[in-house]
Design a protein around this motif. Structure first.
Motif, PDB file in Angstrom:
ATOM      1  N   ARG A 121       0.828  -1.219   0.000  1.00  0.00           N
ATOM      2  CA  ARG A 121       0.000   0.000   0.000  1.00  0.00           C
ATOM      3  C   ARG A 121       0.854   1.257   0.000  1.00  0.00           C
ATOM      4  O   ARG A 121       0.367   2.329  -0.342  1.00  0.00           O
ATOM      5  N   LEU A 122       2.099   1.130   0.444  1.00  0.00           N
ATOM      6  CA  LEU A 122       2.951   2.316   0.555  1.00  0.00           C
ATOM      7  C   LEU A 122       3.591   2.620  -0.797  1.00  0.00           C
ATOM      8  O   LEU A 122       4.259   1.778  -1.378  1.00  0.00           O
ATOM      9  N   ARG A 123       3.379   3.840  -1.274  1.00  0.00           N
ATOM     10  CA  ARG A 123       3.947   4.238  -2.570  1.00  0.00           C
ATOM     11  C   ARG A 123       4.992   5.325  -2.357  1.00  0.00           C
ATOM     12  O   ARG A 123       4.891   6.100  -1.412  1.00  0.00           O
ATOM     13  N   ASN A 124       5.914   5.404  -3.312  1.00  0.00           N
ATOM     14  CA  ASN A 124       6.926   6.466  -3.315  1.00  0.00           C
ATOM     15  C   ASN A 124       7.737   6.546  -2.026  1.00  0.00           C
ATOM     16  O   ASN A 124       8.052   7.625  -1.558  1.00  0.00           O
ATOM     17  N   ALA A 125       8.003   5.411  -1.446  1.00  0.00           N
ATOM     18  CA  ALA A 125       8.787   5.437  -0.207  1.00  0.00           C
ATOM     19  C   ALA A 125      10.252   5.748  -0.494  1.00  0.00           C
ATOM     20  O   ALA A 125      10.963   6.222   0.377  1.00  0.00           O
ATOM     21  N   VAL A 126      10.696   5.466  -1.703  1.00  0.00           N
ATOM     22  CA  VAL A 126      12.085   5.786  -2.053  1.00  0.00           C
ATOM     23  C   VAL A 126      12.092   6.674  -3.279  1.00  0.00           C
ATOM     24  O   VAL A 126      11.718   6.261  -4.368  1.00  0.00           O
ATOM     25  N   THR A 127      12.488   7.934  -3.086  1.00  0.00           N
ATOM     26  CA  THR A 127      12.553   8.851  -4.228  1.00  0.00           C
ATOM     27  C   THR A 127      13.905   9.522  -4.307  1.00  0.00           C
ATOM     28  O   THR A 127      14.126  10.373  -5.144  1.00  0.00           O
ATOM     29  N   ARG A 128      14.804   9.174  -3.374  1.00  0.00           N
ATOM     30  CA  ARG A 128      16.119   9.821  -3.402  1.00  0.00           C
ATOM     31  C   ARG A 128      17.218   8.838  -3.021  1.00  0.00           C
ATOM     32  O   ARG A 128      16.953   7.805  -2.400  1.00  0.00           O
ATOM     33  N   GLY A 129      18.450   9.181  -3.385  1.00  0.00           N
ATOM     34  CA  GLY A 129      19.568   8.280  -3.145  1.00  0.00           C
ATOM     35  C   GLY A 129      19.965   8.214  -1.684  1.00  0.00           C
ATOM     36  O   GLY A 129      20.598   7.258  -1.245  1.00  0.00           O
ATOM     37  N   ASP A 130      19.584   9.244  -0.908  1.00  0.00           N
ATOM     38  CA  ASP A 130      19.865   9.233   0.524  1.00  0.00           C
ATOM     39  C   ASP A 130      18.557   9.049   1.296  1.00  0.00           C
ATOM     40  O   ASP A 130      18.383   9.571   2.389  1.00  0.00           O
ATOM     41  N   GLN A 131      17.630   8.282   0.678  1.00  0.00           N
ATOM     42  CA  GLN A 131      16.302   8.137   1.267  1.00  0.00           C
ATOM     43  C   GLN A 131      16.348   7.618   2.703  1.00  0.00           C
ATOM     44  O   GLN A 131      15.559   8.020   3.544  1.00  0.00           O
ATOM     45  N   ILE A 132      17.307   6.736   2.982  1.00  0.00           N
ATOM     46  CA  ILE A 132      17.313   6.115   4.303  1.00  0.00           C
ATOM     47  C   ILE A 132      17.428   7.175   5.400  1.00  0.00           C
ATOM     48  O   ILE A 132      16.841   7.050   6.468  1.00  0.00           O
ATOM     49  N   PHE A 133      18.156   8.275   5.096  1.00  0.00           N
ATOM     50  CA  PHE A 133      18.269   9.347   6.080  1.00  0.00           C
ATOM     51  C   PHE A 133      17.499  10.594   5.638  1.00  0.00           C
ATOM     52  O   PHE A 133      17.754  11.693   6.129  1.00  0.00           O
ATOM     53  N   GLY A 134      16.602  10.419   4.682  1.00  0.00           N
ATOM     54  CA  GLY A 134      15.828  11.545   4.196  1.00  0.00           C
ATOM     55  C   GLY A 134      14.366  11.412   4.610  1.00  0.00           C
ATOM     56  O   GLY A 134      13.974  10.454   5.268  1.00  0.00           O
TER      57      GLY A 134
END
Lengths: 538, 330, 288
Positions: A511-524
């Protein structure tokens, strides 16, 4: 089959139905849907929520939603505007001017200005940055000609600086709440005030951290989620159960046993992804204590390298979540990664020949030498890596005694007392090897009791001079060449044996969309993420 | 006579108070030095978690934590604090230790109370049943089943209960203490917490079930042999009444004693259960503080749990008096 | 009426007593047989599975009963589970027995001194016992293992150091009972050295309850080791049941046998020890 919980949710949704029916087409075909609470997992529980004072991963994961950076990194790790709308660098590379976004306010309503950036540089980044203080000390001053402009004056040009300017690497703290206080003990570290898309609400220790949508976020209309609850769930099996059941929507940083990840990935309701970790680029390695009796001989170190089948290690221990590492600069740093380094393919015969050559013949019981191996105390995967190493080395006549311990004992033993032969660890390289790799080989860190820095005790004038040169080299091509020279040196001397480029993973609800949109997502921040409607259950 | 009882009571209270002071100081001294033998310190742990550090950063942390002072100074400070009922400060958590403990105490009390209640009540009932049918099939079945639960590792039972009741049947939540996002209050909140409590309390309780079952059974059989029971039987009291009124009442005494003895052990068992069920209690906090070298916090928890054990035992003595007026408090 | 009731009750009690003796013997025999099997497994381990049980000998996740060479299957690293369980029996038994021995040495010494000398000695020793008893034993064991670093000896020491107080109290109570008997008093008046009286006259009389407690302590030591391993504090150099369960719990959902088979071994051993203890208790202490 309809569960009780799903039934209750259904009833709740029915009550909301009129509100939704007004805009039926709003979230058709991938249009973000607003609202909802994201149930996330944070493990282990962070100590602080302010990455500027503590660079631990859980701090960065939660705090990344509360703080913006000057820039953020796109999936190709190129800096993109965040609090800085644009910037320019002078031709000599010694002056960088940032034009800050207007109308941004801190969560307590005070305006965000260039003075905050200047103060953070002087009082936080320079004295306290645990990763790369030298990077920031190179900035001799920050001028603030007006509230929306900040000018960094650099002693030497610094290409790497631009890889450390997000909300994690260079976190901007509100000057009005920190000025005149002890930054390390300021109570706001645990209830932070940032400028980011989510506002800190509460932290019940041992239970959860609650963030709420920032209604005044500068990126109008975002974020989509109303709330994020980061729960503390200490047990991996319980985390997997929560994700499987759909109670948990988002769990970063390899939250569940790898075998469960493999299993959950096959479910229609759960997704497992490895994106969003490129800025970190983690890799796993073995440190040889180059001052120890046997490993001071490079032939013995090379023998160990030939004795370990990395592909089997990745398959058996890491369930495929990794790639064999051939160099200390992971392949995710594509520009710097060198394919021409000396390689150590799995070859037990070669290993035995090298050991023979080093004068370590097999004894009557088949043992050539006995060593200790301290494995990284971060859980079962690292313990099993240690067990795998032990069994691999046994086959070429090296008897290994594994030593388990907790983190405090591990860092004291390896980096402080240096009472070990072989240790394992992982480290983030960051987009420029200067930021994450140099510290593992630089003699400046050797034997200084600084955790995770030069565990092998390697001291090489050549490596040191390369590190010195790349820091102020403005020409990217020359820097890349220097880094390739370093990789050949590192893989020839082999004080540290790269094993696996780790692929950390997220587990999320479908159900979760767009959880990763950047290369530093883990800390973003999860600025773009949204929750789709629950699947209809029959 | 009343005066004697009062005097005894006062003397007794004074002795108990002395015991508490001795326990507190003893625990403080032993553990202060014992825990400092653990390699590494809180600053290294923090730096370790950060994944990187500089000498300046480490020095700043050590100074902040008071780790740069000589051990005897740290010890003198600590004892001074204890004597003024101050448990000190957890630098890692940035909070006074007493706050942290009070924060977690309700969750732990709830879990301990529920599991002990479950174990002692069901255990006594099963033990009663077994004793009434001593030597028959019921007895054997009850004893073996209770023993099986005792012999199975607690964490294993916990994980299996989660898989069965949360994942397969979807009756109960996987872990945690409340549905945070629901924002329940009042009765709805109590019900929500109760639903979260079922599995952890059951897991912890099942382990102690065997102990109470066996204790109850043994002590019932023993009481059956005593003279006053035989007298009651001779007087023609029905077997059922004998069992319920006379035997049960007296057989409960060892069960109560066991309750007092087991408080400490349950806190230890709670570490496992709190880990499996993400229950935000003291056991987990103690476990984490040990690995984080947050020694003030760990010492504080050890001290409070020791005081709790002493207090519970005082309560047990009182309960003894109520259950059996013949008992003199020694 | 009353006489008949008493007679009936007497008959009932005699019957119950008899039933209890039979039960005690069945219990002791069942427990003994289970333990003998465990012991046989431990002794047979090096014969049936020579070499290191932690060696990766086959493909990972072979299910039990699907491969003749590995009857109980293999775990995630391709280690033979049957080999692990048999070799693990040695480790678990050694941990259980040695830790219990440590407890007995401390507990019996303190209990005997306390009971024999009474007075100040008793007061001091019992305060110490009470002090240790107020510390949650598992937490105490965790702390000791964390300080000494996880290894078989440190686990043994940790369990041994935390399990003795109940034994000390038990022995003290027994010694108090015996101390005033004639034969002890006679020895004292004859001027026999105290340690001789304690060792030769008193302790043999406390043997029965100590043996019964010991069987329970061994069982609980095996459980404690498994809990320590679950929390990641096992010895990584040996195959132990607790360590196997601890490692296998990660794959419990997909390959449940990896954690369950060694778990069953723990259950069997603990059950056997408790049954034996129960039985011995009824046999050695016939007044109950």
């Amino acid at each position: 089959m309809m569960s009780r919980r799903a039934f209750a949710q259904g009833v709740a949704l029915l009550a909301l139905l009129p509100a939704f029916s007004l805009a039926p087409s709003a979230h058709a075909a991938g249009e973000p849907r607003r609202g909802g609470t994201l149930n996330a997992i944070i493990q282990p529980e962070p100590v602080s929520l302010t990455a500027a004072v503590l660079a631990a991963a859980p701090t960065g994961i939660v705090g990344g939603n509360i703080f913006d950076g000057l820039v953020k990194y796109d999936l190709a790790l190129k800096p993109q505007p965040e609090l800085a709308e644009r910037w320019e660098t002078s031709p000599d590379g010694r002056t960088i001017t940032f034009h800050l976004r207007r109308g941004v306010t801190w969560h307590d309503g005070k305006p965000f200005t260039s003075a905050d950036v200047q103060w953070s540089l002087e009082h936080v980044w320079k004295p306290l940055n645990p990763r790369n203080p030298a990077l920031f000390r190179n900035i001799t001053s920050a001028e603030t000609p007006d509230p929306h402009t900040v000018v960094f004056k650099l002693a030497e040009p610094s290409v790497a600086l631009f890889s450390m300017l997000n909300g994690n690497g260079a976190q901007i703290l509100p000057k009005h709440l920190y000025e005149g206080t002890n930054v390390l003990t300021n109570p706001h570290n645990a209830k932070p005030v940032g400028t980011g898309p989510f506002v800190f609400k509460e932290w019940v220790k041992g239970s959860h951290i609650l963030l709420e949508r920032n209604p005044n976020y500068w990126d109008a209309g975002k974020p989509y989620l109303d709330r994020i609850v980061f729960r503390v769930v200490p047990d991996g099996a319980a985390r997997a159960a929560g994700l499987e059941k759909g109670d948990i929507h988002y769990a970063p940083l390899s939250p569940i046993p790898l075998r469960d990840a493999e299993r959950l990935a096959k479910l229609p309701t759960v997704k497992v992804g490895t994106q969003g970790y490129d800025w970190l680029s983690p890799w796993l390695y073995l440190d040889f204590n180059v001052d120890s009796r046997h490993f001071k001989d490079a032939r013995v170190r090379r023998a160990v390298a030939h004795a370990i089948d990395r592909e089997a290690l990745i398959k058996l221990v890491w369930f495929g979540f990794g790639k064999a590492a051939i160099s200390p600069v992971p392949s995710t740093l594509a520009a710097f990664h060198d394919l021409e380094v000396p390689k150590y393919p799995f070859d037990p015969k070669k290993a035995e020949a090298l050991l023979d050559e080093a004068g370590l013949k097999r004894g009557p019981d088949g043992t050539r030498l006995t060593i200790t191996h301290d494995f990284l105390p971060y859980g079962e995967d690292y313990r099993r890596t240690g067990e795998f190493v032990k069994q691999s080395l046994k086959r070429v006549g090296i008897e290994v005694t594994l030593r388990g311990q907790d983190t405090a004992a591990f860092t004291r033993r390896v980096y402080g007392d240096r009472d070990f032969d072989l240790s394992s660890s992982w480290s983030g390289s960051f987009p420029d090897p200067q930021l994450g790799v140099a510290r593992l080989y630089s003699s400046a860190f050797a034997g200084k009791n600084i955790p995770w820095s030069n565990g092998s005790g390697f001291r090489s004038a050549e490596a040191d001079s390369i590190f010195k040169a790349v820091e102020s080299e403005p020409d990217p091509t020359k820097r890349i060449q220097a880094w390739k020279r370093f990789q050949v040196l590192a893989q020839t001397e082999l004080p540290t044996l790269p094993l696996v480029e780790l692929r950390f993973f997220n587990v999320y609800s479908s159900r979760l969309r767009n959880a990763v949109t950047r290369g530093d997502q883990i800390f973003g921040a999860l600025t773009e993420a949204w929750l789709d409607e629950p699947e209809k259950k029959n | 006579m009343t005066r004697d009882v009062l005097r005894d009571g006062a003397l007794h209270a004074a002795r108990r108070f002395g015991q508490i002071v001795f326990v507190v100081l003893g625990i403080a001294v032993v553990n202060f030095f014992l825990l400092r033998l653990a390699p590494g310190d809180a600053a290294e742990v923090l730096a370790g978690e950060a994944g990187a550090a500089t000498p300046e950063f480490m020095a700043a942390l050590r100074q902040q934590f008071g780790l740069d002072q000589p051990v005897h100074v740290q010890f003198a400070k600590y004892i001074g604090n204890i004597l003024t009922l101050n448990l000190g400060y957890s630098f890692r958590q940035g909070m006074p230790v007493s706050w942290l403990i009070l924060d977690r105490l309700p969750a732990t009390m709830l879990l301990m109370g529920a599991s002990i209640g479950f174990a002692s009540i069901l255990g006594s009932a099963l033990g009663f049943l077994a004793a009434r049918h001593a030597g028959r099939l019921t007895d054997t079945v009850v004893s073996v089943v209770a023993l099986l639960f005792y012999a199975t590792p607690v964490f294993w039972i916990g994980v299996v209960l989660i898989v069965v009741f949360s994942v397969w049947l979807d009756w109960l939540p996987v872990g945690g203490m409340a549905t945070i996002e629901a924002g329940y209050t009042g009765i709805a909140y109590a019900v929500d917490v109760a639903r979260h409590l079922v599995l952890p309390a059951l897991t912890l309780g099942l382990f102690y079930l065997a102990i109470y079952t066996r204790l109850m059974r043994a002590s019932m059989l023993q009481v059956y042999g005593e003279d006053f029971i035989r007298t009651a039987v001779a007087k023609g009291v029905s077997p059922r009444n004998v069992a319920a009124r006379h035997v049960l009442r007296n057989a409960l005494l060892p069960v109560v004693t066991m309750l007092g003895m087991q408080i400490g052990s349950i806190l230890g068992g709670a570490i496992l259960v709190e880990t499996v069920f993400s229950w935000p209690g003291l056991g987990r906090l103690a476990f984490e503080s040990l690995f984080q070298r947050d020694l003030n916090l760990l010492l504080g928890i050890l001290l409070s749990s020791s005081v709790l054990v002493v207090l519970v035992n005082i309560a047990v003595d009182l309960a003894y008096r109520l259950l059996d007026p013949r008992v003199e408090i020694g | 009426m009353a006489t008949i009731a008493i007679a009936r009750q007497e008959g009932g009690r005699r019957r119950a007593r008899l039933a209890q003796r039979i039960r005690a013997n069945t219990s002791a025999i069942t427990g003994g047989v289970i333990l003998l099997l465990v012991l046989a497994g431990a002794l047979a381990a090096p014969v049936l599975y020579p070499g290191d049980p932690l060696d990766m000998v086959a493909a990972p996740f072979i299910w039990p009963g699907t491969d003749r060479a590995h009857v109980l299957g293999t775990d995630m690293l391709g280690r033979d589970i049957a080999a692990g369980i048999l070799h693990g029996a040695r480790v678990s038994l050694v941990i259980g027995l040695v830790a219990t021995l440590v407890s007995i040495v401390i507990g019996v010494t303190l209990g005997a001194l306390s009971g024999f000398y009474g007075g100040r000695v008793d007061a001091v020793l019992m305060r110490i016992t009470e002090l240790v008893q107020t510390i949650p034993p598992f937490l105490f064991a965790l702390a000791i293992v964390a300080i000494l670093q996880p290894s078989i000896p440190s686990i043994v020491v940790a369990i041994g150091l935390t399990a003795w107080p109940s034994l000390a109290r038990l022995v003290r109570a027994e010694v108090l009972k015996i101390r005033h008997r004639d034969f002890v008093q006679a020895s004292i008046s004859l001027g026999v050295p105290h340690w001789r009286i304690i060792v030769l006259d008193i302790l043999p009389n406390t043997l029965a309850p100590v043996i019964v407690s010991a069987s329970i302590l061994v069982a609980s030591a095996i459980l404690t080791e498994s809990s320590l391993a679950f929390l990641g504090l096992g010895d990584p150099n040996v195959a132990s049941w607790g360590g196997m369960v601890g490692a296998g719990r990660e794959v419990l959902r997909t390959d449940w046998y990896v954690a369950t088979l060694p778990g069953l071994a723990i259950v069997a051993a603990v059950l056997g020890l408790n049954l034996l203890g129960d039985g011995l208790n009824d046999i050695l202490d016939p007044q109950r």
